[in-house]
Write a protein that holds these residues in place. Structure first.
Motif, PDB file in Angstrom:
ATOM      1  N   VAL A   1       0.858  -1.225   0.012  1.00  0.00           N
ATOM      2  CA  VAL A   1      -0.153   0.028  -0.064  1.00  0.00           C
ATOM      3  C   VAL A   1       0.818   1.427   0.007  1.00  0.00           C
ATOM      4  O   VAL A   1       0.763   2.175  -0.757  1.00  0.00           O
ATOM      5  CB  VAL A   1      -0.850   0.070   1.243  1.00  0.00           C
ATOM      6  N   ARG A   2       1.923   1.049   1.025  1.00  0.00           N
ATOM      7  CA  ARG A   2       2.628   2.296   0.783  1.00  0.00           C
ATOM      8  C   ARG A   2       3.386   2.659  -0.455  1.00  0.00           C
ATOM      9  O   ARG A   2       3.532   3.780  -0.927  1.00  0.00           O
ATOM     10  CB  ARG A   2       3.923   2.110   1.929  1.00  0.00           C
ATOM     11  N   GLY A   3       3.809   1.347  -1.184  1.00  0.00           N
ATOM     12  CA  GLY A   3       4.367   1.559  -2.537  1.00  0.00           C
ATOM     13  C   GLY A   3       3.487   2.341  -3.421  1.00  0.00           C
ATOM     14  O   GLY A   3       3.791   3.385  -4.382  1.00  0.00           O
TER      15      GLY A   3
ATOM     16  N   ILE B   1       0.849   4.385  -2.863  1.00  0.00           N
ATOM     17  CA  ILE B   1       0.690   5.442  -2.206  1.00  0.00           C
ATOM     18  C   ILE B   1       1.929   6.444  -2.919  1.00  0.00           C
ATOM     19  O   ILE B   1       1.575   7.641  -3.423  1.00  0.00           O
ATOM     20  CB  ILE B   1       0.744   5.843  -0.785  1.00  0.00           C
ATOM     21  N   MET B   2       3.015   6.140  -2.591  1.00  0.00           N
ATOM     22  CA  MET B   2       4.177   6.658  -3.526  1.00  0.00           C
ATOM     23  C   MET B   2       4.210   6.962  -4.781  1.00  0.00           C
ATOM     24  O   MET B   2       4.433   8.048  -5.416  1.00  0.00           O
ATOM     25  CB  MET B   2       5.691   5.919  -3.005  1.00  0.00           C
ATOM     26  N   LYS B   3       3.520   6.025  -5.407  1.00  0.00           N
ATOM     27  CA  LYS B   3       3.196   6.103  -6.874  1.00  0.00           C
ATOM     28  C   LYS B   3       2.335   7.312  -7.371  1.00  0.00           C
ATOM     29  O   LYS B   3       2.338   8.110  -8.028  1.00  0.00           O
ATOM     30  CB  LYS B   3       3.016   4.715  -7.448  1.00  0.00           C
ATOM     31  N   LEU B   4       1.236   6.934  -6.461  1.00  0.00           N
ATOM     32  CA  LEU B   4       0.166   7.841  -6.591  1.00  0.00           C
ATOM     33  C   LEU B   4       0.223   9.287  -6.450  1.00  0.00           C
ATOM     34  O   LEU B   4       0.149  10.415  -6.989  1.00  0.00           O
ATOM     35  CB  LEU B   4      -0.967   7.588  -5.756  1.00  0.00           C
ATOM     36  N   ARG B   5       1.296   9.364  -5.083  1.00  0.00           N
ATOM     37  CA  ARG B   5       1.755  10.641  -4.751  1.00  0.00           C
ATOM     38  C   ARG B   5       2.445  11.530  -6.150  1.00  0.00           C
ATOM     39  O   ARG B   5       2.260  12.557  -6.327  1.00  0.00           O
ATOM     40  CB  ARG B   5       2.648  10.790  -3.535  1.00  0.00           C
ATOM     41  N   GLY B   6       3.340  10.618  -6.768  1.00  0.00           N
ATOM     42  CA  GLY B   6       4.106  11.210  -7.853  1.00  0.00           C
ATOM     43  C   GLY B   6       3.220  11.660  -8.942  1.00  0.00           C
ATOM     44  O   GLY B   6       3.358  12.888  -9.627  1.00  0.00           O
ATOM     45  N   ALA B   7       2.414  10.917  -9.174  1.00  0.00           N
ATOM     46  CA  ALA B   7       1.422  11.141 -10.356  1.00  0.00           C
ATOM     47  C   ALA B   7       0.510  12.353  -9.993  1.00  0.00           C
ATOM     48  O   ALA B   7       0.142  13.273 -10.815  1.00  0.00           O
ATOM     49  CB  ALA B   7       0.500  10.036 -10.643  1.00  0.00           C
ATOM     50  N   ILE B   8      -0.040  12.566  -8.936  1.00  0.00           N
ATOM     51  CA  ILE B   8      -0.802  13.747  -8.297  1.00  0.00           C
ATOM     52  C   ILE B   8      -0.207  14.898  -8.316  1.00  0.00           C
ATOM     53  O   ILE B   8      -0.805  15.924  -8.973  1.00  0.00           O
ATOM     54  CB  ILE B   8      -1.446  13.290  -6.970  1.00  0.00           C
ATOM     55  N   TYR B   9       1.132  14.846  -7.845  1.00  0.00           N
ATOM     56  CA  TYR B   9       1.914  16.250  -8.287  1.00  0.00           C
ATOM     57  C   TYR B   9       2.243  16.438  -9.547  1.00  0.00           C
ATOM     58  O   TYR B   9       1.947  17.577  -9.982  1.00  0.00           O
ATOM     59  CB  TYR B   9       3.323  16.007  -7.505  1.00  0.00           C
TER      60      TYR B   9
ATOM     61  N   ILE C   1      -2.792   3.349 -11.890  1.00  0.00           N
ATOM     62  CA  ILE C   1      -2.864   3.243 -10.589  1.00  0.00           C
ATOM     63  C   ILE C   1      -4.073   3.154  -9.756  1.00  0.00           C
ATOM     64  O   ILE C   1      -4.426   2.190  -8.711  1.00  0.00           O
ATOM     65  CB  ILE C   1      -2.320   4.872 -10.015  1.00  0.00           C
ATOM     66  N   GLU C   2      -5.277   3.168 -10.531  1.00  0.00           N
ATOM     67  CA  GLU C   2      -6.501   2.777 -10.250  1.00  0.00           C
ATOM     68  C   GLU C   2      -6.674   1.343 -10.204  1.00  0.00           C
ATOM     69  O   GLU C   2      -7.166   0.782  -9.323  1.00  0.00           O
ATOM     70  CB  GLU C   2      -7.577   3.630 -11.143  1.00  0.00           C
ATOM     71  N   ASN C   3      -5.801   0.895 -11.184  1.00  0.00           N
ATOM     72  CA  ASN C   3      -6.088  -0.660 -11.247  1.00  0.00           C
ATOM     73  C   ASN C   3      -5.310  -1.217 -10.334  1.00  0.00           C
ATOM     74  O   ASN C   3      -5.802  -2.270  -9.465  1.00  0.00           O
ATOM     75  CB  ASN C   3      -5.371  -1.375 -12.645  1.00  0.00           C
ATOM     76  N   ASP C   4      -4.102  -0.891  -9.886  1.00  0.00           N
ATOM     77  CA  ASP C   4      -3.657  -1.265  -8.613  1.00  0.00           C
ATOM     78  C   ASP C   4      -4.471  -1.159  -7.441  1.00  0.00           C
ATOM     79  O   ASP C   4      -4.293  -2.102  -6.501  1.00  0.00           O
ATOM     80  CB  ASP C   4      -2.240  -0.610  -8.583  1.00  0.00           C
ATOM     81  N   MET C   5      -4.820  -0.157  -7.358  1.00  0.00           N
ATOM     82  CA  MET C   5      -5.744   0.094  -6.305  1.00  0.00           C
ATOM     83  C   MET C   5      -6.979  -0.979  -6.020  1.00  0.00           C
ATOM     84  O   MET C   5      -7.021  -1.509  -4.886  1.00  0.00           O
ATOM     85  CB  MET C   5      -6.479   1.280  -6.391  1.00  0.00           C
TER      86      MET C   5
END
Ligand SMILES: Nc1ncnc2c1ncn2[C@@H]1O[C@H](COP(=O)(O)OP(=O)(O)O)[C@@H](O)[C@H]1O
Ligand SMILES: [Mg+2]
Length: 449
Positions: free
Chosen positions: A64-66, A68-76, A134-138
């Motif tokens: 999950v942490r991984g 979030i990291m991926k998501l964080r980069g994408a959102i920024y 990222i949505e699929n990973d989710m």
């Protein structure tokens, strides 16, 4: 800084994409579809933020942490991309009137603009794909949609906890013991040093405050001074604060010898009480300087130190340090009950067993009990209490005096939008007096509220 930051940015992205500016912009740049897809994906992802944050430390924590990291980069990156788009739009809007009319032709016909449009459409498409992945990973991580809980701040059971702040529970014996030590006349020593030792949150400062304000103590000492020390111990700072307490005026920035003289004048032949709150470390040299600074006081003067470390207590105390213990289970339960229910009223006997198990994990530390009490305040049923006990408090290490996980729990249970506000406070140094209005303005500037 804050795990919750991307949530706020995601919220901003959704807001932006719903605005008329972006509607217009999508039309002008021919990217309406991409912007809509982007909005849909960000919205879906945003809904699981709360869940993913709380899941970080559970079974699938690392994955999950991984994510979030991926998501964080994408959102920024998505935020940057939209900023690029709106900057370009701003330039377009700045051309008004005649100038607009003159330039509008070149603006749209220029091969540069076509290239920009293509580039943007391409980037937006890539961004949508990245977020889709990222949505699929989710979904694979089975992170379910969960709207941020507003219950923590506005539960059915009301909101106010302010009474707790004035509330001091179960320390009568300690209070009397410390007062006894302070009023005890030590023959042979002008100034005696007494320390209260215990882990953070145990109530050392609160106890010292109660003792400091006790009527007998007030009557006994001619002069009382309170100095909050914290991480860095410097005799010069202590000297300045002593002068400030004694004269009610901040001294000018004077060299130490002058300050030393002033302190001697102020303390000369007076029976004083000086509290040094939260001393973390002291060097022997500095400590000897402090002793000689204070020696002018009259017999019976006392220095009361609060500290977390035995080492500090050992080198500073002239009498045995006072080791503060945790509250008993009964007293802890009374404190928890008072916080988790309205003044202990409407408490349910079924809660008692589980409540006592919970307080045992808090090791009698009032801060931990208060924090968990605030979480339980919004959980009404015994099952919900058991859930907290079984799921959240299982790994608390009794041996290590480790109450941090309990304190973190009160953070975990904050709604995501408040997490941002809270974590933002970490930009201020320790002991910094935060001005309420200034902080609110900073939160507004950050877009948190
Ligand atoms: N006996 C008590 N009853 C109720 N609340 C307490 C008690 N002792 C401490 N507290 C509360 O616990 C928190 C931590 O206390 P504090 O005195 O700052 O701990 P310390 O100085 O040991 O780190 C404060 O919010 C304080 O109001
Ligand atoms: Mg303290």
């Amino acid at each position: 800084m804050a795990e919750a930051m991307p949530f706020e940015i995601a919220r901003k992205i959704i807001e932006l994409l719903g605005s008329t500016t972006f509607e217009e912009l999508g039309f002008i740049w021919g990217v309406t579809d991409e912007l809509q897809k982007l909005k849909g994906t960000v919205s879906t992802i945003q809904d699981v933020f709360q869940d993913s944050e709380e899941s970080q430390y559970k079974e699938d924590g690392v994955r999950v942490r991984g994510w979030i990291m991926k998501l964080r980069g994408a959102i920024y990156d998505a935020d940057d991309l939209l900023t690029d788009l709106s900057t370009q739009d701003l330039r377009r809007r700045e051309m008004d009137g005649d100038e607009m009319a003159k330039k509008v032709g070149t603006f749209f016909s220029s091969s540069n603009q076509v290239a920009f449009r293509l580039k943007m459409a391409h980037k937006l498409k890539a961004m949508v794909e990245r977020l889709k992945e990222i949505e699929n990973d989710m979904k694979n991580l089975e992170l379910v949609v969960c709207r941020p809980q507003a219950t923590v701040v506005s539960g059915e059971r009301g909101q106010t906890h302010s009474f707790v702040e004035e509330f001091f529970w179960g320390r009568e014996e300690d209070e009397n013991n410390i007062i006894g030590l302070l009023l005890n006349f030590d023959e042979g020593l002008n100034v005696s040093f007494i320390s209260i030792v215990g882990i953070g949150g145990l109530g050392k400062t609160t106890l010292a405050q109660h003792v400091y304000n006790d009527e007998k103590v007030k009557a006994y000492f001619e002069l009382k001074m309170w100095v909050s020390v914290s991480e860095v111990f410097s005799v010069k700072t202590v000297a300045e604060k002593i002068i400030e307490c004694a004269t009610r005026r901040k001294p000018d920035n004077l060299p130490y010898v002058f300050l030393e003289n002033r302190v001697h004048q102020e303390l000369d032949q007076k029976k004083f009480l000086l509290v040094l709150d939260d001393v973390w470390n002291v060097e022997n040299g500095e400590w000897s300087n402090l002793k000689s600074l204070l020696m002018g006081g009259s017999m019976g003067s006392k220095v009361l130190i609060t500290t977390r470390t035995r080492y500090v207590a050992k080198i500073t105390s002239t009498v045995s340090p006072y080791f503060l213990k945790g509250l008993s289970v009964e007293k802890s339960w009374s404190l928890l009950k008072r916080i988790a229910f309205n003044n202990g009223e409407d408490s349910n006997p079924d809660h008692e067993d589980i409540g006592k198990k919970i307080v045992e994990k808090c090791q009698g530390v009032p801060l931990a009990i208060k924090m968990i009490g605030r979480v339980l305040y919004f959980k009404r049923t015994v099952d919900e209490w058991s859930d907290i006990e079984n799921k959240e408090l299982t790994n608390i290490d009794q041996e290590e005096n480790n109450i941090l996980p309990i304190l973190k729990l009160s953070y975990d249970y904050l709604p995501v939008h408040l997490k941002c506000c809270f974590t933002y406070c970490s930009v201020f140094p320790k002991d910094y007096e935060i001005r309420r209005l200034a902080l609110i303005q900073l939160w507004i500037a950050q877009g948190f509220i």
